[in-house]
Write a protein that holds these residues in place. Sequence first.
Motif, mmCIF file in Angstrom:
data_model
loop_
_atom_site.group_PDB
_atom_site.id
_atom_site.type_symbol
_atom_site.label_atom_id
_atom_site.label_comp_id
_atom_site.label_asym_id
_atom_site.label_seq_id
_atom_site.Cartn_x
_atom_site.Cartn_y
_atom_site.Cartn_z
ATOM 1 N N LYS A 51 0.816 -1.215 0.000
ATOM 2 C CA LYS A 51 0.000 0.000 0.000
ATOM 3 C C LYS A 51 0.849 1.264 0.000
ATOM 4 O O LYS A 51 0.527 2.234 -0.693
ATOM 5 N N ARG A 72 1.913 1.578 -3.487
ATOM 6 C CA ARG A 72 0.862 2.122 -4.344
ATOM 7 C C ARG A 72 0.728 3.633 -4.141
ATOM 8 O O ARG A 72 0.583 4.397 -5.111
ATOM 9 N N SER A 95 1.526 6.238 -7.121
ATOM 10 C CA SER A 95 0.445 7.081 -7.634
ATOM 11 C C SER A 95 0.944 8.488 -7.927
ATOM 12 O O SER A 95 0.388 9.192 -8.771
ATOM 13 N N LYS A 149 -0.279 1.133 -14.054
ATOM 14 C CA LYS A 149 -1.350 1.636 -13.190
ATOM 15 C C LYS A 149 -2.417 0.568 -12.977
ATOM 16 O O LYS A 149 -2.949 0.419 -11.867
ATOM 17 N N MET A 174 -0.964 -2.255 -10.619
ATOM 18 C CA MET A 174 -0.739 -1.809 -9.249
ATOM 19 C C MET A 174 -1.989 -1.194 -8.632
ATOM 20 O O MET A 174 -1.942 -0.720 -7.504
ATOM 21 N N GLN A 175 -3.123 -1.217 -9.364
ATOM 22 C CA GLN A 175 -4.391 -0.655 -8.888
ATOM 23 C C GLN A 175 -4.222 0.819 -8.481
ATOM 24 O O GLN A 175 -4.691 1.254 -7.436
ATOM 25 N N ILE A 176 -3.557 1.568 -9.334
ATOM 26 C CA ILE A 176 -3.356 2.994 -9.074
ATOM 27 C C ILE A 176 -4.568 3.737 -9.621
ATOM 28 O O ILE A 176 -4.567 4.288 -10.730
ATOM 29 N N HIS A 227 -8.586 2.820 -4.517
ATOM 30 C CA HIS A 227 -7.396 2.153 -3.993
ATOM 31 C C HIS A 227 -6.306 3.142 -3.586
ATOM 32 O O HIS A 227 -5.581 2.892 -2.615
ATOM 33 N N ILE A 228 -6.189 4.261 -4.297
ATOM 34 C CA ILE A 228 -5.162 5.243 -3.938
ATOM 35 C C ILE A 228 -5.461 5.832 -2.569
ATOM 36 O O ILE A 228 -4.580 5.928 -1.699
ATOM 37 N N ALA A 244 -4.632 3.458 0.071
ATOM 38 C CA ALA A 244 -3.193 3.300 0.234
ATOM 39 C C ALA A 244 -2.613 4.414 1.096
ATOM 40 O O ALA A 244 -1.777 4.171 1.978
#
Length: 252
Positions: free
Chosen positions: A109, A112, A116, A153, A156-158, A162-163, A166
């Motif tokens: 996290k 991430r 981001s 992105k 990495m679930q950016i 999710h951001i 994180a």
Amino acid sequence: MTTAPDYELLMFQRSHFNEKARWALDWKRIPHRRTPFLPGPHGGPIRKLTGQTQVPVLVADGEAIPGSARIIEALEQRHPEPALYPSDSAERERALAIQTHFDDEVGPKIRRAMFSVMVEEPAYLASLFAGHKSAPLRWAYGAVFPLVKAKMKHEMQIEEPHIGEAFEATRQAFAFVEKEVGPSGYLVGDRFSIADLTAAAILAPGVVVDHPDMHKPASPPPAIREFLARWASLPGAAWVQRMYADHRPGRA
């Protein structure tokens, strides 16, 4: 005559999980070679060696050991002193649980949250991960980044939410350190252990620390300075800096 063990650490130049392995090797004063890879192109050779693509990987007398936790476990067995695992069984169980928490929950996290910001700063990203390469290669690495940005992105679930999660998890991790540090200044017991090494290394991307292995490029762009400033006044960040000052030796 006994032959000294041969150790080679396959790694990224800047990565909190790779820093864990470097720190353990240096803490135990174990001579070793370091082979830095560029993220992305590293996948082929690492998969061929280990069947997966994550670094760090320690090649110990020909045996490939992937993952920072497994590497440190192997080093504890081969080089028990100075110990990173507490001798008391309850303290050892607690220290290993903290390692698992930071490895599994916090590490991905904070990475991430950091990426981001960095995905919008390709020149900085190239200098961070390819700083050991020649100037033309650093330029080429930064130039090709827009072609892989969308894939990165996605993987990495950016993206929101999710951001936001994180960033909140990163804040909570600094708060965890502030809450759990005992009168000794350590997370478990009265001496430096795997718990402290892991928490400090995993949180280091959010902190300016004075060690060459984790130096950040000079003159970072405003977005990176803002990311670092977000955590700078937290007691947990000061604790990370103290762990580096007191317990992060130079390269063995």
